[in-house]
Motif scaffolding. Structure first.
Motif, PDB file in Angstrom:
ATOM      1  N   ILE A   1     -11.051   7.457  -5.444  1.00 29.35           N
ATOM      2  CA  ILE A   1     -10.904   8.900  -4.812  1.00 29.35           C
ATOM      3  C   ILE A   1     -11.887   9.578  -5.380  1.00 29.35           C
ATOM      4  CG2 ILE A   1      -8.318   8.701  -4.016  1.00 29.35           C
ATOM      5  CD1 ILE A   1      -7.976  10.166  -6.763  1.00 29.35           C
ATOM      6  N   GLY A   2     -13.102   9.069  -5.846  1.00 24.79           N
ATOM      7  CA  GLY A   2     -14.229   9.965  -6.289  1.00 24.79           C
ATOM      8  C   GLY A   2     -14.777  10.774  -5.247  1.00 24.79           C
ATOM      9  N   GLY A   3     -15.486  12.137  -5.808  1.00 25.45           N
ATOM     10  CA  GLY A   3     -16.044  12.798  -5.012  1.00 25.45           C
ATOM     11  C   GLY A   3     -14.893  13.955  -4.513  1.00 25.45           C
ATOM     12  N   ILE A   4     -13.701  13.856  -4.859  1.00 24.32           N
ATOM     13  CA  ILE A   4     -12.732  14.742  -4.458  1.00 24.32           C
ATOM     14  C   ILE A   4     -12.586  15.941  -5.490  1.00 24.32           C
ATOM     15  CG2 ILE A   4     -10.338  15.235  -3.636  1.00 24.32           C
ATOM     16  CD1 ILE A   4     -10.114  12.299  -2.647  1.00 24.32           C
ATOM     17  N   GLY A   5     -12.383  17.121  -5.038  1.00 20.29           N
ATOM     18  CA  GLY A   5     -11.935  18.215  -6.044  1.00 20.29           C
ATOM     19  C   GLY A   5     -13.162  18.813  -6.862  1.00 20.29           C
ATOM     20  N   THR A   6     -12.875  18.655  -8.244  1.00 19.37           N
ATOM     21  CA  THR A   6     -14.030  19.592  -9.014  1.00 19.37           C
ATOM     22  C   THR A   6     -15.310  18.567  -9.305  1.00 19.37           C
ATOM     23  OG1 THR A   6     -12.962  18.773 -11.104  1.00 19.37           O
ATOM     24  CG2 THR A   6     -12.331  21.001 -10.138  1.00 19.37           C
TER      25      THR A   6
ATOM     26  N   GLU B   1       0.919  -1.274   0.100  1.00 16.94           N
ATOM     27  CA  GLU B   1      -0.069   0.028  -0.033  1.00 16.94           C
ATOM     28  C   GLU B   1       0.770   1.212  -0.005  1.00 16.94           C
ATOM     29  OE1 GLU B   1      -2.370   1.427   3.459  1.00 16.94           O
ATOM     30  OE2 GLU B   1      -3.718   0.626   2.459  1.00 16.94           O
ATOM     31  N   GLY B   2       0.260   2.458  -0.640  1.00 18.11           N
ATOM     32  CA  GLY B   2       1.124   3.541  -0.804  1.00 18.11           C
ATOM     33  C   GLY B   2       0.342   4.840  -0.867  1.00 18.11           C
ATOM     34  N   ASP B   3       1.010   5.913  -1.098  1.00 12.75           N
ATOM     35  CA  ASP B   3       0.133   7.317  -1.258  1.00 12.75           C
ATOM     36  C   ASP B   3      -0.552   7.290  -2.616  1.00 12.75           C
ATOM     37  OD1 ASP B   3       0.502   7.842   1.386  1.00 12.75           O
ATOM     38  OD2 ASP B   3       2.296   8.851   1.018  1.00 12.75           O
ATOM     39  N   ILE B   4      -1.451   8.051  -2.720  1.00 15.39           N
ATOM     40  CA  ILE B   4      -1.969   8.583  -3.771  1.00 15.39           C
ATOM     41  C   ILE B   4      -1.891  10.017  -3.937  1.00 15.39           C
ATOM     42  CG2 ILE B   4      -4.146   8.851  -5.564  1.00 15.39           C
ATOM     43  CD1 ILE B   4      -5.349   6.146  -4.504  1.00 15.39           C
ATOM     44  N   MET B   5      -1.254  10.641  -4.817  1.00 15.77           N
ATOM     45  CA  MET B   5      -0.950  12.097  -4.814  1.00 15.77           C
ATOM     46  C   MET B   5      -1.513  12.636  -6.091  1.00 15.77           C
ATOM     47  SD  MET B   5       2.697  12.165  -2.803  1.00 15.77           S
ATOM     48  CE  MET B   5       2.442  14.061  -2.445  1.00 15.77           C
ATOM     49  N   ASP B   6      -1.982  13.911  -6.157  1.00 16.62           N
ATOM     50  CA  ASP B   6      -2.251  14.643  -7.261  1.00 16.62           C
ATOM     51  C   ASP B   6      -1.014  14.994  -8.001  1.00 16.62           C
ATOM     52  OD1 ASP B   6      -1.472  17.027  -6.211  1.00 16.62           O
ATOM     53  OD2 ASP B   6      -3.744  17.426  -6.063  1.00 16.62           O
ATOM     54  N   VAL B   7      -0.810  15.441  -8.944  1.00 16.95           N
ATOM     55  CA  VAL B   7       0.362  15.902  -9.942  1.00 16.95           C
ATOM     56  C   VAL B   7       1.075  17.033  -9.447  1.00 16.95           C
ATOM     57  CG1 VAL B   7      -0.178  14.608 -12.013  1.00 16.95           C
ATOM     58  CG2 VAL B   7      -1.077  17.066 -11.808  1.00 16.95           C
ATOM     59  N   GLU B   8       0.361  17.899  -8.338  1.00 22.64           N
ATOM     60  CA  GLU B   8       0.660  18.856  -7.756  1.00 22.64           C
ATOM     61  C   GLU B   8       1.658  18.653  -6.488  1.00 22.64           C
ATOM     62  OE1 GLU B   8       0.835  21.326  -9.831  1.00 22.64           O
ATOM     63  OE2 GLU B   8      -0.586  20.361 -11.042  1.00 22.64           O
ATOM     64  N   GLY B   9       1.259  17.244  -6.007  1.00 23.92           N
ATOM     65  CA  GLY B   9       1.937  17.039  -4.890  1.00 23.92           C
ATOM     66  C   GLY B   9       0.942  16.682  -3.632  1.00 23.92           C
ATOM     67  N   ASN B  10      -0.326  16.852  -3.845  1.00 23.20           N
ATOM     68  CA  ASN B  10      -1.169  16.584  -2.621  1.00 23.20           C
ATOM     69  C   ASN B  10      -1.717  15.457  -2.376  1.00 23.20           C
ATOM     70  OD1 ASN B  10      -1.353  19.705  -2.422  1.00 23.20           O
ATOM     71  ND2 ASN B  10      -2.537  19.635  -4.428  1.00 23.20           N
ATOM     72  N   LYS B  11      -1.691  14.891  -1.210  1.00 25.24           N
ATOM     73  CA  LYS B  11      -1.871  13.462  -0.792  1.00 25.24           C
ATOM     74  C   LYS B  11      -3.607  13.366  -0.913  1.00 25.24           C
ATOM     75  CE  LYS B  11      -1.287  10.165   2.712  1.00 25.24           C
ATOM     76  NZ  LYS B  11      -0.676   9.922   3.896  1.00 25.24           N
ATOM     77  N   LEU B  12      -3.919  12.297  -1.570  1.00 30.15           N
ATOM     78  CA  LEU B  12      -5.453  12.310  -1.534  1.00 30.15           C
ATOM     79  C   LEU B  12      -6.004  10.868  -0.743  1.00 30.15           C
ATOM     80  CD1 LEU B  12      -5.815  13.493  -5.347  1.00 30.15           C
ATOM     81  CD2 LEU B  12      -5.958  14.847  -3.387  1.00 30.15           C
ATOM     82  N   GLY B  13      -5.105   9.969  -0.821  1.00 30.95           N
ATOM     83  CA  GLY B  13      -5.505   8.753  -0.243  1.00 30.95           C
ATOM     84  C   GLY B  13      -4.419   7.571  -0.516  1.00 30.95           C
ATOM     85  N   LYS B  14      -4.870   6.434  -0.402  1.00 31.32           N
ATOM     86  CA  LYS B  14      -4.066   5.292  -0.469  1.00 31.32           C
ATOM     87  C   LYS B  14      -4.453   4.207  -1.663  1.00 31.32           C
ATOM     88  CE  LYS B  14      -1.639   5.649   3.296  1.00 31.32           C
ATOM     89  NZ  LYS B  14      -0.100   5.757   3.499  1.00 31.32           N
ATOM     90  N   HIS B  15      -3.278   3.663  -2.173  1.00 33.04           N
ATOM     91  CA  HIS B  15      -3.533   2.973  -3.283  1.00 33.04           C
ATOM     92  C   HIS B  15      -3.313   1.439  -2.712  1.00 33.04           C
ATOM     93  CE1 HIS B  15       1.027   2.148  -3.799  1.00 33.04           C
ATOM     94  NE2 HIS B  15       1.015   3.318  -3.822  1.00 33.04           N
TER      95      HIS B  15
END
Length: 380
Positions: A244-249, A214-228
């Motif tokens: 990670i549905g429902g996050i962001g826009t 298991e590891g981190d899911i991050m967006d391409v700007e470096g923000n941590k969003l969850g775990k893979h």
């Protein structure tokens, strides 16, 4: 004296009609079922056994000899270990391409020649054409079923001995022929997926052979969003199953990259996010149908995955022998480990394994750091 053809019979309608057409053409036809994998599915059924029996029934209907040959060892050593090794490097392999190169048009061909075959035949939607002593691989007539992509690493010796009996037909015509002749497989559903996985859960299958972490899911700007659940479970451009549905826009998220060293899965939001696009790729282990590279630089078209529309590209050879394939326009989700197959109109020229991609924007180069391999194991 009749020419002898050893036909690879899979137990499907395509190879069944191939047997019919070869016999009608006056060949001495021998059906051969390749057993490449031996494992029961979740219901305790070995689909290879069922497929072999279906092929045997068709051979009996057509009154042709039928045998089974075991290539499990060759398949494990030449295809399955390659499949696992690619995943260990964070890439997404195409085992069907390697199966054609190493088993169907190598091990199978060698075996057929020992049986004094004049030709081998397969139920692929592709065509072979001889011109001035050279053998060209052409797309199948049915553009929706064309399988030349999977045959792009076949060599001249194999092509010179190969017949594709249904390559000039549409799938609809193949079904109609099977039904008209009451072949046992006439209404059999086409097989899907990789032969050793079949209809089973893909991630579950990988977990049996490769250690995941298991590891981190991050967006391409470096923000941590969850775990893979393990990098091997994701491929570039993937939309479903990220979790990670429902996050962001509210727009869908797509896999944009993997960092093996840090065990990070990178994602980007929105199907047109620039992090998902590349402008060129480096292709390793190039293979040419005619046995030698065409004149470079080469203007042609390419496919980076099966059933993808042709993409205009410019190809050149680098000093290390790898190919540099530059696209006319940026392309989404070009995936390392897949095969870049090159075409000139209807002719398949060959292809190479995608090693790396050049992102549309330089700032996204860090997304696919695959230099350090994490510790995996293979179950015997």
């Amino acid at each position: 004296m009749k020419k002898r053809v050893i036909l690879g019979m899979s137990g499907g309608v395509d190879s069944s009609v191939s047997a019919l057409l070869l016999k009608e053409a006056g060949y001495e036809v021998i059906g051969l079922f390749m057993k490449n994998w031996d494992e029961e599915d979740e219901y305790g059924v070995c689909t290879a056994t069922e497929d072999a029996e279906d092929a045997r029934r068709v051979a009996s209907q057509l009154d042709i000899p039928f045998y089974t040959i075991n290539f499990e060892k060759e398949y494990w050593n030449r295809v399955f270990t390659y499949f696992l090794d690619e995943y260990k490097q964070g890439r997404t392999p195409n085992p069907d391409v390697m199966c054609n190169q190493e088993i169907k048009f190598n091990a199978f061909l060698d075996y057929a020649l020992k049986l004094e075959a004049d030709y081998i035949a397969m139920g692929h939607y592709a065509q072979v054409e001889e011109r001035d002593g050279k053998y060209y691989l052409l797309r199948g007539r049915d553009k929706n079923k064309d399988q030349s992509y999977f045959l792009s690493r076949i060599e001249q010796q194999a092509l010179s001995k190969t017949i594709f009996p249904i390559g000039h037909l549409e799938k609809r015509e193949v079904r109609e022929m099977a039904e008209k002749n009451n072949l046992y497989t006439a209404k059999k559903k086409d097989s899907t997926g990789i032969c050793f996985i079949g209809e089973r859960d893909f991630d579950e299958f990988l977990d049996r052979y490769l250690l995941t972490k298991e590891g981190d899911i991050m967006d391409v700007e470096g923000n941590k969003l969850g775990k893979h659940t393990g990098l091997i479970h994701y491929t570039l451009g993937q939309r479903r199953g990220i979790g990670i549905g429902g996050i962001g826009t509210g727009e869908p998220w797509f896999v944009a990259g993997k960092n093996l060293k840090k065990n990070i899965l990178y994602v980007a939001q929105g199907e047109n996010h620039p992090a998902l696009y590349s402008t060129s790729l480096i292709g390793e282990s190039p293979s040419w149908i005619l046995g030698e590279a065409p004149n470079m630089p080469l203007k042609c078209t390419a496919k980076f995955r099966y059933r993808q529309s042709d993409i205009p590209v410019m190809v050149d050879v680098l000093e290390d022998g790898n190919l540099h394939i530059k696209y006319d326009e940026p392309v989404k989700a070009v995936t390392p480990g897949q095969v870049a197959v090159l075409y000139k109109d209807e002719i398949c020229l060959g292809g190479s394994i995608i090693k790396s991609i050049e992102p549309l924007e330089k700032k996204y180069e860090y997304l696919n750091d695959q230099k350090i391999i994490t510790k995996f194991f293979i179950s015997p």
